[in-house]
Each structure stands twice: as structure tokens, then as C-alpha cells.
Design a protein around this motif. Structure first.
Motif, short mmCIF file in Angstrom:
data_model
loop_
_atom_site.label_atom_id
_atom_site.label_comp_id
_atom_site.label_asym_id
_atom_site.label_seq_id
_atom_site.Cartn_x
_atom_site.Cartn_y
_atom_site.Cartn_z
N ARG A 12 45.02 20.47 43.04
CA ARG A 12 44.13 21.47 43.64
C ARG A 12 44.09 22.78 42.85
O ARG A 12 45.10 23.23 42.16
N PRO A 13 42.93 23.60 42.78
CA PRO A 13 42.78 24.94 41.95
C PRO A 13 44.02 25.91 42.61
O PRO A 13 44.42 25.85 43.79
N SER A 53 39.05 39.89 48.54
CA SER A 53 40.38 40.32 48.76
C SER A 53 41.10 39.81 50.08
O SER A 53 42.43 39.46 50.16
N GLN A 54 40.42 39.48 51.18
CA GLN A 54 40.66 38.94 52.49
C GLN A 54 41.00 37.49 52.18
O GLN A 54 41.81 36.94 53.29
N ILE A 55 40.39 36.64 51.42
CA ILE A 55 40.75 35.43 51.17
C ILE A 55 41.39 34.81 50.04
O ILE A 55 41.74 33.64 50.08
N LYS A 56 41.45 35.66 48.93
CA LYS A 56 41.91 34.96 47.83
C LYS A 56 43.22 34.36 47.78
O LYS A 56 43.70 33.69 46.77
N PHE A 64 38.35 25.20 48.73
CA PHE A 64 36.98 25.09 49.30
C PHE A 64 35.93 26.14 48.38
O PHE A 64 34.80 25.90 48.46
N HIS A 65 36.34 27.12 47.74
CA HIS A 65 35.57 27.96 47.00
C HIS A 65 35.66 27.71 45.41
O HIS A 65 36.16 28.64 44.78
N GLY A 66 35.44 26.66 45.00
CA GLY A 66 35.65 25.98 44.03
C GLY A 66 34.49 26.57 42.93
O GLY A 66 34.79 26.64 41.49
N LEU A 71 31.29 31.93 47.91
CA LEU A 71 31.27 33.04 48.88
C LEU A 71 29.97 33.78 49.10
O LEU A 71 29.55 34.29 50.24
N CYS A 72 29.10 33.80 48.03
CA CYS A 72 27.90 34.53 48.17
C CYS A 72 26.90 33.63 49.42
O CYS A 72 26.06 34.41 50.00
N MET A 73 27.34 32.49 49.38
CA MET A 73 26.45 31.52 50.44
C MET A 73 26.61 32.03 51.80
O MET A 73 25.77 31.72 52.54
#
Length: 141
Positions: A12-13, A53-56, A64-66, A71-73
Motif C-alpha cells: 500500500r502507498p 493536513s487533517q487526513i495526510k 484511497f487518495h491514490g 481530494l479535489c473531487m
């Protein structure tokens, strides 16, 4: 079986995918109601960086943010993932609504739905979600 699961987890990343800062506009100026109000400058990069910063450090978000544009979506929904999404009016403007009549909110409703709901969900106090004049200064001329 455990070795396969460990291998899958290890692949996983480990870092959060992010759009380069230079590709995130510092400010986006919303001019939709300039007949009654001054244009509203929105601190776009600050918002994106706060969300990031809240999810990194969240492993699930990292998984899920591959793509940097994932995030823009959240705000730029129903448009292609891109660093240059179409303007909100492309789908929420009067011309689109007159042609398609699919129940989408108008531009004002779309902005307020996104902005107010986000301020409430993120518990943003300044400006308050209902403090209209904090963002929309009345035109004097």
C-alpha cells in the motif's frame, strides 16, 4: 495466507498523494453575484492544505487518495478529476438548468450547499457559515 496479507498491506502507498502547491490556486474569486455584491475571494489553497493536513497521516486516506486530484473531487464533484475543473456554473448555471431540467440546484444553491455545509461539518467559526457579509460585501455603487 498471513504472508500474502502482509505483502498486500506492505504494498500500500505510504505517502499521501497531493497536487503540487504550484497547481493549487492561492485564491479563487467568485464573481457570480457581482450585480449585488463584491466578488468573493475564497482562500482556495488554504482550504486544500487544511483538508490535506487533517487526513495526510491517516493510512486509510492514504490508500484511497491514490491520485492528487482525489481530494479535489469532494468539492468539484461530478466533473473529471483535474487541476482545472470546469466552473460551477457549467452545471449549475441558468443556461444548463434551462436545457437539462434535472433538478440540480442553481448556482446560488450549489455554492451555499457546498460552502455552508463544509463550514458546518468542519466546525469553522470564522467566517461563520451563516455570516453572509464576511464573504459577500454589499456593493456600494
Amino acid at each position: 495466507m498471513r504472508a500474502m496479507a502482509k505483502q498486500a498491506i506492505d504494498q500500500r502507498p505510504s505517502t499521501f498523494a497531493m497536487v503540487p502547491q504550484d497547481n493549487i490556486p492561492e485564491t479563487v474569486t467568485i464573481k457570480a453575484m457581482v450585480d449585488k455584491y463584491e466578488a468573493a475571494p475564497m482562500p482556495h489553497r488554504k482550504i486544500v492544505n487544511t483538508l490535506t493536513s487533517q487526513i495526510k497521516d491517516n493510512r486509510m486516506a492514504t490508500l484511497f487518495h491514490g491520485k492528487g486530484t482525489t481530494l479535489c473531487m469532494g468539492c468539484h464533484h461530478n466533473s473529471p478529476a483535474s487541476t482545472q475543473p470546469p466552473k460551477c456554473a457549467a452545471c449549475h448555471g441558468e443556461a444548463y438548468r434551462a436545457k437539462h431540467n434535472d433538478g440540480r440546484p442553481g448556482l446560488l444553491g450549489a455554492f451555499h450547499g457546498q460552502c455552508i455545509a463544509c463550514h458546518q461539518a468542519m466546525q469553522i467559526d470564522k467566517p461563520a457559515a451563516t455570516d453572509c457579509t464576511a464573504c459577500h460585501k454589499k456593493r456600494t455603487s
